[in-house]
Each structure stands twice: as structure tokens, then as C-alpha cells.
Enzyme design. Structure first.
Site, PDB file in Angstrom:
ATOM      1  N   CYS A 139       0.833  -1.204   0.000  1.00 41.32           N
ATOM      2  CA  CYS A 139       0.000   0.000   0.000  1.00 41.32           C
ATOM      3  C   CYS A 139       0.872   1.259   0.000  1.00 41.32           C
ATOM      4  O   CYS A 139       1.475   1.582  -1.004  1.00 41.32           O
ATOM      5  CB  CYS A 139      -0.977  -0.039   1.178  1.00 41.32           C
ATOM      6  SG  CYS A 139      -2.404   1.055   0.981  1.00 41.32           S
ATOM      7  N   HIS A 230      -3.238  -5.402   1.228  1.00 42.59           N
ATOM      8  CA  HIS A 230      -2.654  -5.723   2.530  1.00 42.59           C
ATOM      9  C   HIS A 230      -2.676  -7.233   2.771  1.00 42.59           C
ATOM     10  O   HIS A 230      -3.604  -7.759   3.396  1.00 42.59           O
ATOM     11  CB  HIS A 230      -3.431  -5.020   3.650  1.00 42.59           C
ATOM     12  CG  HIS A 230      -3.257  -3.538   3.675  1.00 42.59           C
ATOM     13  ND1 HIS A 230      -2.292  -2.915   4.441  1.00 42.59           N
ATOM     14  CD2 HIS A 230      -3.918  -2.551   3.026  1.00 42.59           C
ATOM     15  CE1 HIS A 230      -2.368  -1.603   4.268  1.00 42.59           C
ATOM     16  NE2 HIS A 230      -3.346  -1.365   3.409  1.00 42.59           N
ATOM     17  N   GLU A 232      -1.017  -8.881   4.843  1.00 36.67           N
ATOM     18  CA  GLU A 232      -0.862  -9.167   6.274  1.00 36.67           C
ATOM     19  C   GLU A 232      -2.196  -9.221   7.005  1.00 36.67           C
ATOM     20  O   GLU A 232      -2.269  -9.712   8.148  1.00 36.67           O
ATOM     21  CB  GLU A 232       0.055  -8.120   6.933  1.00 36.67           C
ATOM     22  CG  GLU A 232      -0.570  -6.770   7.206  1.00 36.67           C
ATOM     23  CD  GLU A 232      -0.645  -5.843   5.996  1.00 36.67           C
ATOM     24  OE1 GLU A 232      -1.001  -4.661   6.169  1.00 36.67           O
ATOM     25  OE2 GLU A 232      -0.330  -6.306   4.871  1.00 36.67           O
TER      26      GLU A 232
END
Length: 257
Positions: A139, A230, A232
Site C-alpha cells: 500500500c 494488505h 498481512e
């Protein structure tokens, strides 16, 4: 340590299976100490064994830094530790110098850029990349890696040949979860976009690993990886596993033109 044996040539799949068998015969509390220094980056590990072999043979010896200015850097750290890597929060040049790889997490790219410039990390990260060590930007981190940033224009590290539009997926309340094809896995990949940028142009040096709505969302150039989403924040460790393999392969190799 090991008895000598005749040299054999076997397929990558067989080699990976043998490594997995060897690993699983070692007591759990001694796997990391016995296998942490082994490298298997030259062997393509079969997918069935990747979750077991990669953490102990390849990534356990790696120390991955995460720029810890803002954003959900702890989520990256949690994922990396689950995969067997050591992590370090990076806020100084001294922190960075200890690392085999670096993650630039989400957040506000202008704030992060200002921090990098004030703390001397701007040039240090460029040198880190040029030394061949792996960097992964998600990002805002992808924005920092781009050579050109628009909407509005801003400076960047200028490490990956791409043009990025900031906040292109809308306001944070309009952000969402999507699925799209990815070269790193057979099925669709879950992608969490939070005010994500769009890669408007990807240079010829970039390999597009995943797309959404006809736009690249995961790209790589040698030791550099960028995602506009994202990874994660999902349960899928595919992208972080790939980055750790990159970090292992490039940790001791200078970059090439």
C-alpha cells in the site's frame, strides 16, 4: 556430521520431499538450531512441504526489518514470525543495517517519506536495495517504491519502474476485500484494499504476479516486491512466504543491472 553417500541427481520434487522427511525426523525443539543455517533456495520445494521446510531451512536464519513509523507493522511481524523469521522494528539506520530484508508497510506515504528523509533512512534504504537485499512495500510502501507518484504528485524512493495513483480505490469506508488471480498460487488470492493505490503503469522490468480489475496489484523486479493491497490482513501467507524466499535468495548477493 553426515555420512558420505554416492552423489545422486534427483528431481526438485524428490529433493523437496527428502528434505521434508529429514526435517520431520528431527525433534521439534532442535529443528531451528540444526537446520537454521541451511539454504535450499536452489531447490524448488513442493507445495505440500513448503509450510514445514521453508520456515526451518530458509527463513529461520533471516532477520526481516519492518519500518515502524505507522501502519499495521505488527501484523507483518506476526505473519513473519509464524513463518519462522526473526523480525526487527526499523526506525534508524543502525536498525536497518542488521536486516536481511525490509518491509515498508501501509500508512500515510507522505508521513513515512518525511520520516525517512529526516532520519537519513531515505538514502540508506536505496543503498539497501542496491546491495541486493529484498524490500517489500504494501500500500503506502508500494507508493514509496514507485518511480512516479500522482494524485497528487509526491516524491518517492524511485526504486521500481511504475506509476502509482494514490488513494485510487476510494475512501477508507469504501475499501473492501476482493479476490483475483495470482501466479504464486493455483486459486484466487484474497486482497484487502484500504484506500489502496493503483499501479497505472508497470515498466517492462516488472513481473506482474497478481491483478485485480485489469490492473497489477502485486509486482516484482528481482529483489523488490510491491503490493497495493494488505496481505498481512488475510489468513493467506503466500505473499510473505514468497518474500522470505526472495530475501533468502538475495541476502548475500549484490544487485545486478
Amino acid at each position: 556430521m553426515f555420512a558420505s553417500s554416492p552423489k545422486k541427481i534427483c528431481s526438485p520434487r524428490a529433493a523437496g520431499s527428502c528434505l521434508l522427511q529429514a526435517l520431520l525426523t528431527v525433534p521439534a525443539d532442535s529443528r531451528c538450531t540444526n537446520f537454521a543455517l541451511l539454504k535450499v533456495s536452489s531447490v524448488r520445494i513442493p507445495k505440500v512441504g513448503a509450510r514445514y521446510i521453508v520456515p526451518f531451512l530458509n527463513e529461520a536464519r533471516l532477520k526481516i526489518g519492518i519500518l515502524a513509523v505507522q501502519g499495521d507493522f505488527e501484523a507483518h511481524a506476526t505473519r513473519l514470525r509464524e513463518l519462522g523469521a526473526e523480525t526487527l522494528e526499523v526506525r534508524t539506520i543502525a536498525d536497518l543495517e542488521q536486516c536481511d530484508g525490509l518491509i515498508l508497510p501501509g500508512g500515510e506515504s507522505t508521513t513515512q517519506l518525511q520520516f525517512l528523509q529526516e532520519e537519513g533512512l531515505y538514502d540508506a534504504i536505496r543503498n539497501f536495495a542496491n546491495s541486493g537485499r529484498a524490500i517489500f512495500g504494501t500500500c503506502a510502501g508500494a507508493i514509496l517504491l514507485a518511480t512516479e507518484v500522482n494524485n497528487p504528485p509526491q516524491s518517492s524512493l524511485r526504486l521500481m519502474d511504475m506509476t502509482v495513483l494514490r488513494n485510487a480505490y476510494g475512501r477508507q469506508v469504501a475499501s473492501d476485500v476482493f479476490f483475483g488471480p495470482c501466479k504464486l498460487k493455483s486459486g484466487p488470492m484474497e486482497m484487502v484494499f484500504i484506500r489502496g493505490p493503483i499501479i497505472e503503469r508497470a515498466g517492462n522490468s516488472l513481473e506482474v504476479l497478481a491483478e485485480y480489475a485489469g490492473k497489477p496489484v502485486l509486482v516484482q523486479n528481482k529483489n523488490l516486491l510491491a503490493a497495493t493491497f494488505h496481505p498481512e490482513l488475510t489468513s493467506d501467507a503466500t505473499v510473505h512466504e514468497h518474500f522470505l524466499q526472495m530475501a533468502s535468495a538475495h541476502s548475500a548477493k549484490p544487485a545486478t543491472a
